[in-house]
Design a protein around this motif. Structure first.
Motif, short mmCIF file in Angstrom:
data_model
loop_
_atom_site.label_atom_id
_atom_site.label_comp_id
_atom_site.label_asym_id
_atom_site.label_seq_id
_atom_site.Cartn_x
_atom_site.Cartn_y
_atom_site.Cartn_z
N GLU A 76 -14.02 -3.97 3.45
CA GLU A 76 -13.86 -4.33 4.85
C GLU A 76 -12.92 -5.52 5.03
O GLU A 76 -12.61 -5.90 6.16
CB GLU A 76 -15.23 -4.68 5.46
CG GLU A 76 -16.16 -3.48 5.56
CD GLU A 76 -15.59 -2.39 6.46
OE1 GLU A 76 -15.13 -2.71 7.58
OE2 GLU A 76 -15.60 -1.22 6.04
N GLU A 115 -9.11 -4.21 15.93
CA GLU A 115 -8.93 -2.77 15.74
C GLU A 115 -7.88 -2.47 14.68
O GLU A 115 -7.93 -1.42 14.02
CB GLU A 115 -8.54 -2.09 17.06
CG GLU A 115 -9.62 -2.13 18.12
CD GLU A 115 -9.56 -3.39 18.97
OE1 GLU A 115 -10.36 -3.50 19.93
OE2 GLU A 115 -8.70 -4.26 18.69
N SER A 117 -7.39 -4.19 11.86
CA SER A 117 -8.08 -4.26 10.58
C SER A 117 -8.98 -3.05 10.37
O SER A 117 -9.09 -2.52 9.26
CB SER A 117 -8.92 -5.55 10.50
OG SER A 117 -8.09 -6.69 10.47
N ARG A 118 -9.61 -2.58 11.45
CA ARG A 118 -10.47 -1.41 11.34
C ARG A 118 -9.65 -0.17 10.97
O ARG A 118 -10.07 0.64 10.13
CB ARG A 118 -11.21 -1.17 12.65
CG ARG A 118 -12.29 -0.08 12.58
CD ARG A 118 -12.93 0.14 13.93
NE ARG A 118 -13.35 -1.13 14.52
CZ ARG A 118 -13.51 -1.33 15.82
NH1 ARG A 118 -13.29 -0.35 16.67
NH2 ARG A 118 -13.92 -2.51 16.27
N ARG A 122 -10.48 1.81 7.52
CA ARG A 122 -10.97 3.18 7.54
C ARG A 122 -10.03 4.13 6.78
O ARG A 122 -10.47 5.05 6.11
CB ARG A 122 -11.14 3.66 8.99
CG ARG A 122 -12.19 2.93 9.80
CD ARG A 122 -13.62 3.24 9.35
NE ARG A 122 -14.04 2.44 8.21
CZ ARG A 122 -14.40 1.15 8.28
NH1 ARG A 122 -14.39 0.51 9.44
NH2 ARG A 122 -14.77 0.49 7.20
#
Length: 242
Positions: A76, A115, A117-118, A122
């Motif tokens: 993460e 968002e 980084s997300r 993912r």
């Protein structure tokens, strides 16, 4: 004539990558895979209007603008690294390989958002599921290909590999153009497929070890036109460099 992309559901991305070496998601599928509403991604689109010209095109063209930034993704954790040159060996890019290319970095309005980084985390999950869990060295490229020269070439180097582990090509949008067909071929076989991404925030994921890819030139339908993409490459064990 344009061919519809072979869209898969988010749950089918990994099986498709393992079986065919590529997977295509529509707008809704990408949003579901990365956990970001499509409307949020739409909010990034205006930054493609502020891309500096690519001064390194060895074919003499003026049709490409871009920005480039690099990150390390470990689970993460997403960390921006000091700005660095984009470099590829000649065997992966016969036109621009062996050249340190310094592009302006992406703007904070995109890369400082949670968002962003997300999105990277993912997609890195897909790389880890395919290649094994490890840190990923990510290069992010904002591209605009336009019809300033009458024709624009998304891949002037031709069909190629990028020398990484996973490539994600996200179509941000296309306006006033024809062409821009995506072509994916087996790197070690006879099979290939062709289709055209037209839906904003549809995406193509590629196992770069198994397939080569290219996009055909674009031409204007009337006046000026352009094709915008976000290309993300995930590489194990470090960034490419001379």
């Amino acid at each position: 004539m344009s061919f519809s992309p072979p869209v898969v559901a988010p749950s089918e991305v990994l099986p498709a990558l393992r079986e065919r070496g590529f997977a295509v998601l529509d707008r809704a599928g990408l949003g579901a895979l990365v956990g970001i509403p499509s409307e949020t991604l739409d909010g990034w689109c205006p930054t493609w209007n502020d891309l500096p010209p690519d001064g390194y095109l060895r074919d003499g063209g003026r049709y490409r603008s871009r920005r480039h930034s690099c990150f390390v993704v470990d689970g993460e954790s997403v960390t921006a690294v000091p700005h660095r040159a984009h470099w590829q060996p000649v065997e992966y890019n016969a036109l621009h390989g062996g050249l340190e290319r310094w592009f302006e970095p992406m703007l904070p309005g995109v890369v400082s958002r949670p968002e962003w980084s997300r999105l990277l985390a993912r997609l890195a999950e897909q790389a880890s599921a395919l290649k094994g869990r490890q840190p990923w060295f990510v290069e992010a490229h904002q591209f605009r290909i336009d019809t300033t020269d009458g024709i624009g070439r998304p891949t002037p180097e031709g069909a190629h590999r990028d020398g990484v582990d996973l490539v994600a090509v996200l179509l941000v949008g296309r306006e006033g153009i024809k062409g821009g067909e995506t072509r994916v071929f087996e790197a070690a076989g006879p099979n290939g497929i062709r289709f055209t991404l037209t839906q904003p925030w549809s995406a193509l994921l590629l196992d770069d070890e198994r397939v080569i890819h290219e996009s055909t030139p674009i031409q204007p339908l009337g006046g000026q036109g352009h094709r915008d993409t976000l290309v993300l490459t995930f590489r194990a064990k470090g960034f490419q460099g001379p």
